[in-house]
Structure formats: C-alpha cells, structure tokens
Design an enzyme around this catalytic site. Structure first.
Site, mmCIF file in Angstrom:
data_model
loop_
_atom_site.group_PDB
_atom_site.id
_atom_site.type_symbol
_atom_site.label_atom_id
_atom_site.label_comp_id
_atom_site.label_asym_id
_atom_site.label_seq_id
_atom_site.Cartn_x
_atom_site.Cartn_y
_atom_site.Cartn_z
ATOM 1 N N LYS A 77 0.851 -1.044 -0.106
ATOM 2 C CA LYS A 77 -0.033 0.220 0.053
ATOM 3 C C LYS A 77 0.563 1.306 -0.269
ATOM 4 C CE LYS A 77 -3.866 1.549 1.976
ATOM 5 N NZ LYS A 77 -4.635 1.560 3.376
ATOM 6 N N SER A 152 -9.715 2.217 2.676
ATOM 7 C CA SER A 152 -8.339 2.758 1.442
ATOM 8 C C SER A 152 -7.980 1.836 0.879
ATOM 9 C CB SER A 152 -8.547 4.174 2.599
ATOM 10 O OG SER A 152 -6.821 3.311 3.858
ATOM 11 N N SER A 176 -9.670 -0.077 7.169
ATOM 12 C CA SER A 176 -9.230 0.476 5.712
ATOM 13 C C SER A 176 -8.564 -1.058 4.837
ATOM 14 C CB SER A 176 -8.272 1.149 5.256
ATOM 15 O OG SER A 176 -8.735 2.086 5.550
#
Lengths: 497, 499
Positions: A77, A152, A176
């Site tokens: 990420k 996210s 997330s």
C-alpha cells in the site's frame, strides 16, 4: 501459477519448481495485462522487484535459510515508506517524494525475502472507503469494473483479486483492510493495535492506524502476519510481547468448544439481505464444526462511528500539518515574492483533496479551545465505553463475529457526493480500531441478490489474534469443501492485453 | 518627565513570573538517536524522525526523562507517577512537524520551590520562588533570515533552515507568580536564574550556557498600584541572554510599564524582545488574540510512568545543593564574600575545590586560578580549565611550598604547561627552572661577582650593607634568576664578614 495461494507458490519455490525471478515476472506480466483496467498500482518497481527476486534465488541456490514466504511477490500500500520508491499516500501533495528510509514493515518484508512489486492505490491519506479519494484515479473492483474495490486499501485488495499479487500490505484505521477484503472476496486482517510497527506508515490517525496482511487465504495472511509483526523500539506504541502463533492457529482447522459471539448491534436493519443470509450460513458452518454460538450485546457500538469521526480527524489535522511544502512533496505558489506561510497555504489548497480538507477542518474544529471537551473529550469517553463493551463481550465469547460491511461493493460514484453514506460503510469495522483489538474479514460467498462477495468479520481480544485465525481458517476450509473451489474462481475473467 | 526606577517602585508593585528553558546535554535527541553537539555543520545531525518525515515516529530518550526527574527533585517538586506528552499545534517553517511535542496538562514534575538569597537594605534575605511545573519538550529548528533590515522573517529575502537543533531535549521550568519582591524584583529574578543555573550545573544535566542558548529565560512582568490588591497585565520578555540581562530586562520593563500606566495607557499583553545594548525591550508578537495551540495527548507516545523506586534511587544521587555547598566552602576556606562571588561568577568553584582536594592551600589555589591562569585564559579567550588541570596547579603549589620553585619561577612553569611543553616536572626539566639552592654553586657565582666588582665588595666589607644589592643582582643575573635572592644575600654577607 498466479492463481495459486502464496503458500503454494512458496512451496513451489522451495521445491525449485520455479524461481522467484520467474514468479515475479509472471506477476509483472499480469500487471501489464490487466492493470490498465483495474488500476491497482500507482507505481510498479519492475527492476527492483526482479533484483530482489534474483537475490532470493541466489540465496536459495547457496542453500541459505530463508523465510517461509521468501521469493513470493507482494503489493505494498502506498502509505508505507520504501527507500527510494515513490510514496504518495494517494495524495498529490506528496507527488514525487522518494523516502530516504524503509518503514519497519518493509524492512521486515525484505528480511523475509518477500519481493515488493510496487505501490498500490488508496484513498488519499487512507481517508475513504472506495479509493475514489485517490488523487491518482479510482481503482476498479475486479468482480465488476464499475464498482469500487473498497477503501482505503482498494488497490491492495484489487491486486489480489485480479491475481496481480498473491500477497499485499494494507493499513486499517477504521476498516481500510477489512472492508476492501470483504468487497473483493479476499482475506484481510487488522492485527491487535501495536502488533505491527507503525514506523514508516504515513499517519492518518496514530491511535487507530494499524498495518496488516492482505491475502487470498487465511493461511497466507497468517504467514505474512508473522513476517511483519513484532516489537519495534522505533514505535513506542508497539507491544513488547511475542507475536501470537497465528500460522499454527490458521492450520488448526478445529473450533470445537470455542464460543463465538454474534454482536447484536452489528446486524439487522441497514444490512443488505444477501449479506445477512451469507453471514447466517457461515455461522451454521461454524456450528457444524463444533463451535457454540452466543449472542452478545455491545450497546456503545452505536456511538462508535460518531466518536471515530472526531478522534480520527483530530489526529489527522495534526498529523497532516507537516505537509507544508518546506522539505518534500510539491511546492506551489513560490514565485520568489510570496512568504513561507502563503506558499504553505497555496500548496495545501492545491495538494490536498476534498475529503482530506474536510477532515482537517473537522479535526481542527474538534480540538479548538472551547470545543475540545465537548468533541474530542467526549469521543475519548465513548472510546473507553467501547473498550468496556469489548471486555464484557470477550468474557462471554472467544471471538466476536459480524458481517464486515452492511453491503456488497457499490457502484463507483454512487456515494462520492454523500460523505455520511460513505462513512456508514465502516459501521461494523470501526469499533475494532477504537478498542485496539484484532479483526479479520474473509469471504463467505456471493450475495444472492447481486452476485458479489460478502465479507465475514471475526474479532479477537488484544494479542489473541491467533483465535481469529483459528476460526477463520476453519470456516474457510468448511466453505471450500462446500464450494469445491476458492471464491475467486467465480470472478469474471478480466480482458488481457 | 519620565518616571525612573525609583519613581516606579514608589507607586507600583511588580509581580514576576519566570520561564526558563534548559537544553539537556544528553548525547542524543529527545525522540531519535541523532547527535546533539553544538555548532556542527547545518543539517548534519538529522534523521527521518527529527526532520518529521512522513511515517516517522518518536521514541522517548530515557536519559532525558531521568534528567527531568532529577531537575524536579532538586527543585523540591512532586514527580508525577503518570505524565503524558502532548502536541502543541502551530505552523512555522522551522518546525518539522508543525507541532511541537511537549507536555501540557500532565507535566512530569509539579509544585516545587527554590529559595534564593539576595542582599537587601536589611542584610541578606531569602525569597522563596515557587515552581509551578517542570515539563519536557523538543526544541525546534533554527531559522536564519537573510536580507532585510531586521534579521526577522518579515522583509527577509530568503530564509535558511538548520534542523540540527530540532528535537534537542528541552526542559521548561515555570514559576508560579512571584509576588512581594518590590524593588528587589530585578535582583530576585537574577538570583533565581543564577541559583537555578548552579543547580542544573551541579546535576550535570545541561551545559547551562546562556550565550549559546542552552539556558534561556523569559521574564513575565506586570505592575499594579501598591495596595490595589490587583494583578496588572503582563508582558513576556524574551531574548534575555545573560544573568545581568535578566536583571536589566526586569527593571527596564518595570520602568516602561510604569511610564505607560502613568500616562493612562494600558499595558498590552505581548511578547517583547530584550535589547542588549539599550537594556530596553521592543514589542514582538501580540498575545491579545491568544493563539489556539489545540493541545491534545500525543498518540505516538505512551505515557511516562516512572517507577517510585527509581525516583527514590535518583533522589539518593542528588548532589549537595549549590547554596549549601557555597556556605560550606566559604567557611572551610575562610573566604570573604566578594572573593566567593568572583569564584562563583568565574565558574571556578569546582576547579578550585578539586585543586584543594589534591592538597593545595585554598588561598593559593584560589589565587592561581582567579589570577594568573584566568588572565592567560582571558587572553586566549578560553576557559581556564581548558589550559591546565587542577592536579598540575596543585603540583606547582606544592613545589613552591617545598621551596623548589619561587613564585616567579612557578609562573614560568605554569606558562610552560599552558603552552603545551608538558607536565610541570617536564617544563622544569626542559627549561631548567629549579631553584638554585646548592650553596657551592651559588658561592661560585658570588665569588665571580666579587671578582668582577672588587670596589663594591670592599665597600660592603667596610659596612656599607645596601651596596650588597649590586652584587646580589649580578648573582641573580648569572643564575638566570633561579637563585633565591634571600639566600644569595645571606651567603654574600657572610662571605664578606658582615653577619
């Protein structure tokens, strides 16, 4: 090969049926073939990945002892720093920044010989539930390219579902990791707060942020969990205790005698019918496997969302103050005459997206003199009540369960103009962050009403992460024997270039 | 007609409040492992943490906690069993994170006091200064504003930033309001900072160099009409870089405020800057619209919870209080007040004590350090202790006592040691400085002098004793000044039948 689990890939590598360079190349090829549709990646580090892979192959050839996932590729990420690799946290304000240091998670990945393919897309500064808040475009759900992949960490989850990577790193502040896992039919785990070092995780809300593993199977998540977890003296809030034995737990495949608590407040109205039916069926699988189901009540969860939207923005307003154009990232408005403060102002105006600004304003307000007690102070009290709710519930059950999200993946654009509707996506995942306990989402089938994946959330007490892996692993095995194939085999094939 | 200081105190009663920032002398910074050395090349002592790079996290320096607790204990404070860091949020280019990690409502030490003694019209008098809190925080970076007239950010062409200082551990010591000092307010302020500095030095927790900024004092001053029972509006004076300036800043501010009040003007609550040259203050940032720092507990750090046993262990290591030590040494060495003060001001008390502990006579030790050695140190613009060790000074003093050196020779030995010629013994050896006390060697020189000046010798034989001076001088010259003149005189007169 790329549709295999990470543990199967690791086994093939160990048996020298394939090299890490070959395996990495296969994934890079897949990224080239499908990522123009999925847009899971913000940056692909082809050379770096292949050279890490070659180094692992050389070590293996030399007979060196390697970690269990050595040579397996992973998607990172973009909120995690990796030395020399562009890191933006999905924000324009960090465009072009190459961190001079590795996050502890990245150091641990490298030490384990895990090959980092590149950086995945995310909502800007991890604020969002759809990746629509990324400054670099939305990621598409491989199950239906018109739908969101969650957020996210939508990029990380989509990369798994699109077979661009078998493993990924996510971060979870209010869901997330788990919500993207739920809507993409993958597995995502938010470890106990403090279980994985936050050093190098670009902070959204320091007291809630937690990095964790994303994978296609519970065992793969467990292997990655053990690779990245552990005490780090660079993170004061990391827990100085042995990492729970999650790999062994994931392999137990037995839940006899375990009490599973269904959280009364995390079901019912507001949850899609298909989500509820798959959730109930999964419970029956656990009963069949010998678990006992009990109902528990957590009355203060009702206030979790409201309290979260005070605490997280408050911390964010302070954490994001450093993005001031002085030392890194973009600088706008520096015409040689404008003062430093003016340049800061213009840069922040241009560099931050709408949702980030909304939360900075909200948080700044909540911390302001005269409002602090009413907002931030009250939210902290709610947080204490949620901790107490969990303590009571864990006295009655070994793990707690709920649907991960109220609905399956929604359409891109459907909620982007309605922040409150968007925030409600995280209603079942937020309490876990507020209390710092562990949470996992794993797929339990497709919703009969829309054919999209449904996530099942398992929550375990702090540093009892092994229990959620034990229950998750057992449930996964039961469902697999029922389905005959992993859920992702039902996902439509992506057109390849 | 402007009011003078005496006019001001005739009508107004001052209230003081002092905030002292101390840079701790830990080897590494407050929240990272970077070095803290003063004066290094800009931006060479930095890392992701003190630069506030995205993703970096602080980790508390345990030594800084220990130093803070020691300071609290020395100031008679309670040590909080639970204290927390907090974020003080504001934007400034030299603040890497745009918040300062500090402590707010949960400081590490609270409620202490420090007694200071000052000379009053009624003799020495003790004022008790109550301490409100001692808290920890990190320093900011340093800005250098280039171009423009004032050296301030406004009007500058550009600014340079040095982050070496960012993250240096600071301890802030805040007094409660200090009422009732009257005309002695400036002296009390100075005595407080002096005593505090001495305590911090005795604890070994800071370099306490005001000129380098490792000790900084902000003086809050307000005036109210005597007997009004009210508190006036205060100003906060910064940039006070010496003990003398503390005193001047307080008196200057008292005079300025009295003049404003006298004209019916109000006092603006503001930060003012002390001007070293004039002793006046000029306005800085106005605090009328109080900045909202939006403090909240620092979520990246766990609370500080010092163990009670550890605190007691630290308490047991506290050194003797400087004020008590001064009293003790003054009595033991029998030193007059004034001399004691010069020794303290010259920061030579430790050095003299060490020399005395090595066997030197206190008066001699004091006079060497304050006299010859300080003079040479002043010439070279260095600290006396950097030139010569207490052990070497003690050795020289012993050699004088044994008669092996005269005072004059001793000065040459000291000068030799300072110029790097080696230990006192080596300098004596190399320069051949030993006192010539061997009678036969002196007699050779005396006889040579007599042979050179037979007339003079004849006059001495005839009873003209003062004429001996010329021969003694010749002997001293012949021995390179290494003979003991009294001894030469004795031998000469004896030789010429005059004793």
């Amino acid at each position: 090969m790329i549709r295999n689990s990470a543990s199967a890939m690791a086994e093939a590598l160990a048996k020298k049926e394939i090299t890490s360079v070959e395996l990495t190349q296969l994934h890079l090829d897949r990224i080239d073939a499908v990522d123009s549709q999925v847009h899971a990646f913000l940056h692909v580090d082809r050379e770096g990945a292949l050279s890490q892979a070659a180094a692992v192959d050389a070590k293996r050839a030399a007979g060196e002892k390697l970690g269990p996932l050595a040579g397996v590729p992973l998607a990172l990420k973009d909120v995690m720093t990796q030395k020399g690799i562009p890191t933006t946290a999905g924000s324009k304000i960090l465009e072009g920044w190459r961190p001079p240091y590795d996050s502890t998670v990245v150091s641990n990945l490298k030490a384990n010989g895990i090959v980092i393919l590149g950086k995945t897309n995310m909502d800007e500064f991890a604020m969002g539930s759809s990746t629509e808040n990324s400054a670099y475009g939305t990621t598409h759900n491989p199950w239906d390219l018109d739908r969101i992949p969650g957020g996210s960490g939508g990029g990380s989850a989509a990369s798994l579902a699109a077979f661009e990577a078998p493993l990924a790193i996510g971060t979870d502040t209010g869901g997330s990791i788990r919500q993207p896992a739920a809507v993409t039919g993958t597995v995502g785990v938010k470890p106990t707060y403090g279980g994985v070092s936050r050093y190098g995780l670009i902070a959204f809300s320091s007291s809630l942020d937690q990095a964790g593993p994303c994978a296609r199977t519970v065992l793969d998540a467990a292997l990655l969990h053990e690779a990245i977890a552990g005490y780090d003296k660079k993170d004061s809030t990391s827990i100085n205790a042995p990492v729970p034995a999650v790999v062994a737990a994931a392999k137990k495949l037995d839940v006899k005698g375990l009490k599973i608590g269904v959280v009364k407040e995390l079901s019912g109205d507001g949850y899609q019918a298909g989500v509820r039916s798959r959730f109930d069926e999964a419970l029956q699988e656990l009963v069949a496997a010998g678990a006992e189901i009990v109902e528990v009540s957590c009355p203060n969860f009702e206030y979790a969302l409201a309290a979260y939207y005070l605490i997280a923005p408050s911390e964010a307003s302070s954490n994001l103050a450093r993005f001031d154009s002085m030392r890194y990232g973009i600088r706008v408005g520096d015409d040689g005459n404008a003062g430093a403060e003016e340049v800061m102002k213009i840069t922040r105006e241009v560099g931050f997206g709408k949702e980030v600004k909304r939360r900075i304003i909200l948080g700044t307000y909540a911390l302001s003199s005269g409002y602090y007690d009413a907002y931030y102070g009250s939210a902290q009290k709610v947080r204490t009540l949620i901790v107490q709710d969990f303590a009571k519930a864990f006295a009655q059950a070994d793990v707690l369960v709920s649907p991960t999200c109220p609905t399956t993946a929604f359409k891109i654009g459907e909620k982007s103009d309605d922040p409150l509707a968007m925030y409600l996506n995280d209603i079942a995942t937020i309490p876990v962050n507020m209390a710092g306990v562990g949470g996992m989402s794993l797929p339990v089938g497709l919703s009969p009403d829309d054919g999209l994946p449904v996530g099942f959330q398992i929550m375990s007490a702090a540093m009892k992460d092994d229990l959620m892996y034990q229950v998750g692993g057992t449930l996964e095995a039961a469902l697999l024997s029922k389905w005959g194939a992993p859920i992702l085999s039902q996902a439509p094939a992506l057109a390849t270039k | 007609m402007a009011l003078t200081f005496n006019d001001a105190i005739a009508k107004y009663e001052p209230t003081l409040g002092l905030e002292v920032h101390v840079e701790l002398n830990t080897l590494s910074k407050m929240f990272c492992g970077c070095a803290t050395e003063f004066g290094a090349e800009p931006n060479t002592q930095t890392c992701p943490v003190c630069l506030g790079l995205p993703g970096s996290l602080p980790a508390v320096n345990g030594k800084a906690i220990e130093s803070s607790i020691l300071i609290g204990l020395a100031l008679n404070c309670s040590i909080a069993p639970f204290s927390r860091f907090a974020r003080k949020n504001y934007f400034y280019p030299d603040m890497p994170k745009n918040f300062q990690t500090s402590q707010f409502d949960e400081p590490i030490c609270v409620n202490g006091y420090l007694d200071v003694e000052i000379e009053t019209d009624e003799g020495m008098k003790v004022f008790r200064v109550e301490i409100e809190r001692v808290h920890m925080e990190e320093d900011t970076g340093k800005s250098l504003h280039v171009g423009g007239a004032t050296g301030r950010i406004h009007g500058a062409e550009y600014s340079l930033l040095d982050y070496n200082r960012a993250g240096i551990p600071l301890v802030e010591i805040v007094t409660k309001i200090i009422p009732g000092t009257g005309k002695y307010a400036p002296q009390v302020a100075r005595a407080y900072v002096t005593e505090l500095r001495d305590i911090l030095r005795s604890l070994g927790v800071s370099d306490v160099k005001m000129e380098q900024g490792s000790l900084r004092c902000d003086a809050n001053v307000s005036l109210a009409e005597i007997g009004s029972g009210k508190l006036g509006t205060r100003s906060e004076t910064k940039n006070v870089n010496s003990l003398r300036s503390v005193e001047r800043a307080v008196s200057g501010e008292m005079v300025r405020q009295a003049n404003r009040l006298e004209k019916g003007e109000r006092i603006i609550q503001e930060t003012r800057h002390f001007l070293e040259e004039s002793g006046e203050t000029r306005p800085g940032r106005s605090k009328e619209q109080a900045e909202d720092y939006r403090y909240f507990p620092e979520p990246d750090l766990v609370p500080v919870t010092p163990d009670a046993d550890w605190i007691e262990t630290l308490r047991a290591t506290l050194p003797e209080k400087p004020s008590l030590r001064r009293k003790r040494l003054k009595a033991e060495w029998n030193v007059p007040d004034k001399e004691m003060t010069s020794m303290v001001n010259a920061e030579l008390l430790d050095t003299v004590e060490e020399t005395v502990l090595l066997g030197a006579d206190p008066t001699k030790a004091r006079s060497w350090w304050l006299g010859e050695i300080s003079r040479l140190a002043n010439e070279k613009e260095v600290a006396p202790i950097s030139l010569i060790t207490p052990a070497q000074v003690a050795e020289v003093i012993a050699l004088i006592a044994f008669g092996d050196l005269t005072d004059k020779l001793a000065r040459q030995v000291v000068e030799g040691v300072i110029s790097g010629e080696g230990t006192p013994a080596e300098v004596i050896e190399k320069r051949g400085l030993k006192v010539v006390s061997d009678d036969s060697a002196l007699m050779v020189a005396i006889e040579a002098a007599i042979a050179a000046q037979p007339d003079t010798a004849e006059r001495i034989r005839g009873g003209n004793i003062p004429a001996a001076g010329a021969l003694i001088g010749a002997v001293m010259k012949a021995t390179g000044g290494q003979a003991d003149a009294a001894k030469v005189r004795e031998l000469l007169l004896k030789h010429l039948g005059q004793s």
